[in-house]
Design a protein around this motif. Structure first.
Motif, PDB file in Angstrom:
ATOM      1  N   ASP A 166     -54.593  26.331 102.965  1.00  0.00           N
ATOM      2  CA  ASP A 166     -54.864  26.305 101.534  1.00  0.00           C
ATOM      3  C   ASP A 166     -54.456  27.620 100.882  1.00  0.00           C
ATOM      4  O   ASP A 166     -54.317  28.655 101.538  1.00  0.00           O
ATOM      5  CB  ASP A 166     -56.350  26.055 101.285  1.00  0.00           C
ATOM      6  N   GLU A 167     -54.290  27.578  99.566  1.00  0.00           N
ATOM      7  CA  GLU A 167     -53.974  28.795  98.827  1.00  0.00           C
ATOM      8  C   GLU A 167     -55.170  29.732  98.843  1.00  0.00           C
ATOM      9  O   GLU A 167     -56.308  29.297  98.649  1.00  0.00           O
ATOM     10  CB  GLU A 167     -53.603  28.445  97.383  1.00  0.00           C
ATOM     11  N   PRO A 168     -54.958  31.040  99.097  1.00  0.00           N
ATOM     12  CA  PRO A 168     -56.084  31.980  99.085  1.00  0.00           C
ATOM     13  C   PRO A 168     -56.809  31.964  97.751  1.00  0.00           C
ATOM     14  O   PRO A 168     -56.199  31.840  96.688  1.00  0.00           O
ATOM     15  CB  PRO A 168     -55.410  33.332  99.338  1.00  0.00           C
ATOM     16  N   SER A 169     -58.136  32.114  97.808  1.00  0.00           N
ATOM     17  CA  SER A 169     -58.936  32.100  96.590  1.00  0.00           C
ATOM     18  C   SER A 169     -58.838  33.422  95.832  1.00  0.00           C
ATOM     19  O   SER A 169     -59.123  33.466  94.635  1.00  0.00           O
ATOM     20  CB  SER A 169     -60.400  31.810  96.932  1.00  0.00           C
ATOM     21  N   TRP A 170     -58.442  34.506  96.533  1.00  0.00           N
ATOM     22  CA  TRP A 170     -58.270  35.804  95.869  1.00  0.00           C
ATOM     23  C   TRP A 170     -57.169  36.573  96.591  1.00  0.00           C
ATOM     24  O   TRP A 170     -56.906  36.352  97.784  1.00  0.00           O
ATOM     25  CB  TRP A 170     -59.570  36.603  95.883  1.00  0.00           C
ATOM     26  N   ILE A 194     -57.492  36.130  91.151  1.00  0.00           N
ATOM     27  CA  ILE A 194     -58.144  34.971  91.755  1.00  0.00           C
ATOM     28  C   ILE A 194     -57.344  33.720  91.404  1.00  0.00           C
ATOM     29  O   ILE A 194     -56.520  33.719  90.485  1.00  0.00           O
ATOM     30  CB  ILE A 194     -59.602  34.821  91.286  1.00  0.00           C
ATOM     31  N   SER A 195     -57.597  32.674  92.189  1.00  0.00           N
ATOM     32  CA  SER A 195     -56.917  31.400  91.953  1.00  0.00           C
ATOM     33  C   SER A 195     -57.967  30.320  91.709  1.00  0.00           C
ATOM     34  O   SER A 195     -58.355  29.589  92.629  1.00  0.00           O
ATOM     35  CB  SER A 195     -56.039  31.043  93.152  1.00  0.00           C
ATOM     36  N   PRO A 196     -58.436  30.197  90.477  1.00  0.00           N
ATOM     37  CA  PRO A 196     -59.475  29.198  90.193  1.00  0.00           C
ATOM     38  C   PRO A 196     -58.937  27.782  90.314  1.00  0.00           C
ATOM     39  O   PRO A 196     -57.910  27.440  89.712  1.00  0.00           O
ATOM     40  CB  PRO A 196     -59.894  29.524  88.757  1.00  0.00           C
ATOM     41  N   PHE A 197     -59.594  27.002  91.162  1.00  0.00           N
ATOM     42  CA  PHE A 197     -59.237  25.583  91.328  1.00  0.00           C
ATOM     43  C   PHE A 197     -57.789  25.407  91.788  1.00  0.00           C
ATOM     44  O   PHE A 197     -57.188  24.351  91.567  1.00  0.00           O
ATOM     45  CB  PHE A 197     -59.467  24.805  90.035  1.00  0.00           C
ATOM     46  N   GLY A 198     -57.210  26.450  92.433  1.00  0.00           N
ATOM     47  CA  GLY A 198     -55.848  26.340  92.937  1.00  0.00           C
ATOM     48  C   GLY A 198     -54.792  26.231  91.861  1.00  0.00           C
ATOM     49  O   GLY A 198     -53.707  25.695  92.100  1.00  0.00           O
ATOM     50  N   LEU A 199     -55.076  26.760  90.669  1.00  0.00           N
ATOM     51  CA  LEU A 199     -54.166  26.610  89.533  1.00  0.00           C
ATOM     52  C   LEU A 199     -53.244  27.814  89.352  1.00  0.00           C
ATOM     53  O   LEU A 199     -52.570  27.922  88.342  1.00  0.00           O
ATOM     54  CB  LEU A 199     -54.961  26.378  88.250  1.00  0.00           C
TER      55      LEU A 199
END
Length: 216
Positions: A166-170, A194-199
């Motif tokens: 998955d894409e890192p959250s931060w 950060i990557s909120p909701f993978g966006l």
């Protein structure tokens, strides 16, 4: 053209260690490769399909590899392209294209992802899944290998997030990172994103002072 089931070959390296050469300990003494098909002439070999190239502790998988040969059929270098995966110890790098010579991976690798795992990958003829195993650190960007365990990364991103596939959250996003693998990474003028909701990445801090992070 040499066809299925596989094209296999072993060639010696033409490398000689120069006094004071910082890369001498990582030079290839011999190179082996296997592919679905291949064609060689006096100066090169072109390999196609499920290519695996090995140089001692380094394994490289790719869709296509072109190998340069010297006058004694020694290995002078290679260009690997298409779904490239390279594994050395506990490090796995994925990219679209990579250049190798007697000193292994050389030059600038654009758009690369480098994962440091918590243990070395087992030797296998099959390309590993980069998401398998625990990530100790993940670097991405335009990677230059300056010595055996030293990387310079531009347009860089770094995270300790063990996110599997998955894409890192931060991430820490920085103009550049200098990493001495197994020791420390210096991250120059980073900001946190950060990557909120993978966006996609959203910066949440201004650029900060350079920081040094242990990689052991």
């Amino acid at each position: 053209m040499i066809g299925p089931p596989a094209f296999l070959f072993l060639i010696a390296s033409g490398a000689t260690a120069a006094p004071g050469d910082t890369l001498a300990t990582s030079r290839c003494e011999g190179v082996s490769f296997v592919a679905d098909s291949g064609q060689c002439d006096s100066a090169s070999c072109a390999l196609l399909g499920n290519v695996l190239l090995r140089c001692e502790g380094l394994s490289v998988w790719a869709d296509e590899v072109v190998i340069a040969l010297g006058p004694q059929k020694e290995f002078l270098g290679a260009q690997a392209s298409g779904h490239v995966i390279s594994v050395e110890g506990n490090r796995i790098m994925t990219c679209d294209h990579v250049t190798l010579d007697q000193d292994r991976i050389q030059g600038r690798v654009a758009g690369a992802f480098v994962r440091m795992k918590d243990s070395p990958f087992p030797i296998s003829d099959l390309p590993p899944d980069p998401s398998i195993g625990r990530d100790q650190a993940l670097f991405s960007g335009d990677v230059s290998r300056e010595a055996r365990d030293r990387l310079h990364i531009e347009n860089a991103q770094y995270t300790l997030c063990d996110c599997g596939g998955d894409e890192p959250s931060w991430q820490l996003v920085a103009p550049s990172i200098d990493a001495q693998l197994q020791e420390r990474a210096t991250i120059w003028w980073p900001h946190v994103a950060i990557s909120p909701f993978g966006l996609g990445l959203v910066p949440i801090t201004p650029p900060m002072l350079p920081i040094s992070i242990p990689l052991k």
